[in-house]
Design a protein around this motif. Sequence first.
Motif, short mmCIF file in Angstrom:
data_model
loop_
_atom_site.label_atom_id
_atom_site.label_comp_id
_atom_site.label_asym_id
_atom_site.label_seq_id
_atom_site.Cartn_x
_atom_site.Cartn_y
_atom_site.Cartn_z
N SER A 30 -15.38 -8.47 6.41
CA SER A 30 -16.16 -9.37 5.57
C SER A 30 -17.21 -8.55 4.83
CB SER A 30 -16.85 -10.44 6.42
OG SER A 30 -15.90 -11.28 7.00
N ASP A 31 -17.35 -8.82 3.52
CA ASP A 31 -18.36 -8.09 2.76
C ASP A 31 -19.74 -8.71 2.97
OD1 ASP A 31 -18.36 -10.37 1.21
OD2 ASP A 31 -17.56 -9.41 -0.58
N GLN A 32 -20.75 -8.21 2.28
CA GLN A 32 -22.13 -8.67 2.48
C GLN A 32 -22.32 -10.13 2.10
OE1 GLN A 32 -24.31 -5.78 0.21
NE2 GLN A 32 -24.53 -4.43 1.97
N ALA A 33 -21.47 -10.64 1.20
CA ALA A 33 -21.57 -12.04 0.79
C ALA A 33 -20.74 -12.95 1.69
CB ALA A 33 -21.10 -12.20 -0.66
N GLY A 34 -20.08 -12.37 2.71
CA GLY A 34 -19.29 -13.16 3.64
C GLY A 34 -17.86 -13.40 3.19
N ARG A 35 -17.45 -12.81 2.07
CA ARG A 35 -16.08 -12.96 1.60
C ARG A 35 -15.15 -12.06 2.39
NH1 ARG A 35 -18.51 -12.37 -4.10
NH2 ARG A 35 -18.56 -10.27 -3.30
N ARG A 36 -13.97 -12.55 2.67
CA ARG A 36 -12.98 -11.79 3.44
C ARG A 36 -12.28 -10.81 2.51
NH1 ARG A 36 -12.71 -10.40 8.41
NH2 ARG A 36 -10.67 -10.48 9.34
N ARG A 37 -12.26 -9.55 2.88
CA ARG A 37 -11.61 -8.49 2.11
C ARG A 37 -10.53 -7.86 2.98
NH1 ARG A 37 -13.06 -9.40 -2.99
NH2 ARG A 37 -15.30 -9.48 -3.21
N MET A 38 -9.50 -7.30 2.35
CA MET A 38 -8.46 -6.63 3.14
C MET A 38 -7.76 -5.55 2.33
SD MET A 38 -5.16 -9.16 3.45
CE MET A 38 -6.04 -10.30 4.44
N VAL A 39 -7.21 -4.61 3.09
CA VAL A 39 -6.37 -3.55 2.56
C VAL A 39 -5.07 -3.61 3.35
CG1 VAL A 39 -6.10 -1.05 2.36
CG2 VAL A 39 -8.33 -2.08 1.97
N ARG A 40 -3.94 -3.58 2.65
CA ARG A 40 -2.64 -3.66 3.34
C ARG A 40 -1.78 -2.49 2.91
NH1 ARG A 40 -0.69 -9.18 2.86
NH2 ARG A 40 -1.91 -9.46 4.74
N LEU A 41 -1.24 -1.78 3.91
CA LEU A 41 -0.33 -0.66 3.67
C LEU A 41 0.99 -0.95 4.38
CD1 LEU A 41 -2.72 2.33 4.43
CD2 LEU A 41 -2.18 1.35 2.21
N GLY A 42 2.06 -0.41 3.87
CA GLY A 42 3.35 -0.63 4.51
C GLY A 42 4.29 0.54 4.29
N MET A 43 5.31 0.60 5.13
CA MET A 43 6.35 1.61 4.99
C MET A 43 7.61 1.11 5.69
SD MET A 43 5.61 4.66 7.66
CE MET A 43 6.01 4.48 9.38
N ARG A 44 8.71 1.71 5.33
CA ARG A 44 9.97 1.44 6.03
C ARG A 44 10.31 2.70 6.80
NH1 ARG A 44 13.07 -3.03 4.65
NH2 ARG A 44 14.93 -1.90 5.27
N ARG A 45 10.72 2.49 8.03
CA ARG A 45 11.06 3.62 8.88
C ARG A 45 12.51 3.50 9.32
NH1 ARG A 45 8.23 5.61 14.37
NH2 ARG A 45 9.70 7.26 14.75
N ALA A 46 13.25 4.58 9.17
CA ALA A 46 14.67 4.59 9.51
C ALA A 46 14.86 4.87 10.99
CB ALA A 46 15.41 5.63 8.69
N ASN A 47 15.87 4.22 11.58
CA ASN A 47 16.24 4.47 12.97
C ASN A 47 16.94 5.83 12.99
OD1 ASN A 47 17.31 4.50 15.55
ND2 ASN A 47 17.92 2.35 15.49
N PRO A 48 16.44 6.77 13.78
CA PRO A 48 17.03 8.12 13.78
C PRO A 48 18.48 8.13 14.26
CG PRO A 48 15.32 7.94 15.47
CD PRO A 48 15.28 6.68 14.67
N ILE A 49 18.90 7.15 15.02
CA ILE A 49 20.30 7.08 15.46
C ILE A 49 21.22 6.91 14.27
CG2 ILE A 49 21.97 5.69 16.75
CD1 ILE A 49 19.75 5.13 18.77
N PHE A 50 20.81 6.09 13.30
CA PHE A 50 21.63 5.83 12.12
C PHE A 50 21.41 6.85 11.00
CE2 PHE A 50 21.30 1.68 14.16
CZ PHE A 50 22.65 1.36 14.27
N SER A 51 20.31 7.56 11.04
CA SER A 51 20.02 8.53 9.97
C SER A 51 20.33 9.96 10.36
CB SER A 51 18.56 8.41 9.53
OG SER A 51 17.71 8.74 10.60
N GLY A 52 20.80 10.18 11.58
CA GLY A 52 21.18 11.52 12.01
C GLY A 52 20.05 12.34 12.57
N GLY A 53 18.89 11.75 12.79
CA GLY A 53 17.74 12.47 13.33
C GLY A 53 17.70 12.42 14.84
N ALA A 54 16.68 13.02 15.41
CA ALA A 54 16.49 13.02 16.85
C ALA A 54 15.85 11.71 17.26
CB ALA A 54 15.61 14.18 17.28
N VAL A 55 16.24 11.20 18.40
CA VAL A 55 15.67 9.97 18.93
C VAL A 55 14.35 10.30 19.50
CG1 VAL A 55 15.99 8.09 20.54
CG2 VAL A 55 17.96 9.14 19.46
#
Length: 137
Positions: free
Chosen positions: A112-137
């Motif tokens: 919440s900022d100084q005026a009481g308003r709700r603020r937010m930051v949102r980040l995202g990503m997609r992560r591959a399952n290493p079993i299907f992508s050939g990586g190490a588990v």
Amino acid sequence: MHSKRGVSLVEPMVAMVVLSFSLLGSVSMFALAQDGITGGARRLQAMALAETRLERLRAAAYHTLLTADLDGDGVVNRQTINGISVTWTVRPDRPSLANSQTATITVTAAWSDQAGRRRMVRLGMRRANPIFSGGAV
């Protein structure tokens, strides 16, 4: 002969009024600038917390994403630091994480900022399952 006349009292009073209004405007601009700096610092702190959480989830083993208690506090998907609440979700593309090819990770930092308003930051990503992508588990 020149007559010597002094300055009347009205002229300095008008000058003082004009000067006081300009100084008052300057002071209000300083207060506005301070609010902007404070809000920017808070946003930067929230972004850093969200990025840190996203990196920790990226580094965790894929099969532990849904149950990972990354900081050992017994809470899986919520953390509050300096009044900033950081939450994250992991959504596999199939009902089971083990059978999914990817998982979408979303991290949200809210405050919440100084005026009481709700603020937010949102980040995202997609992560591959290493079993299907050939990586190490």
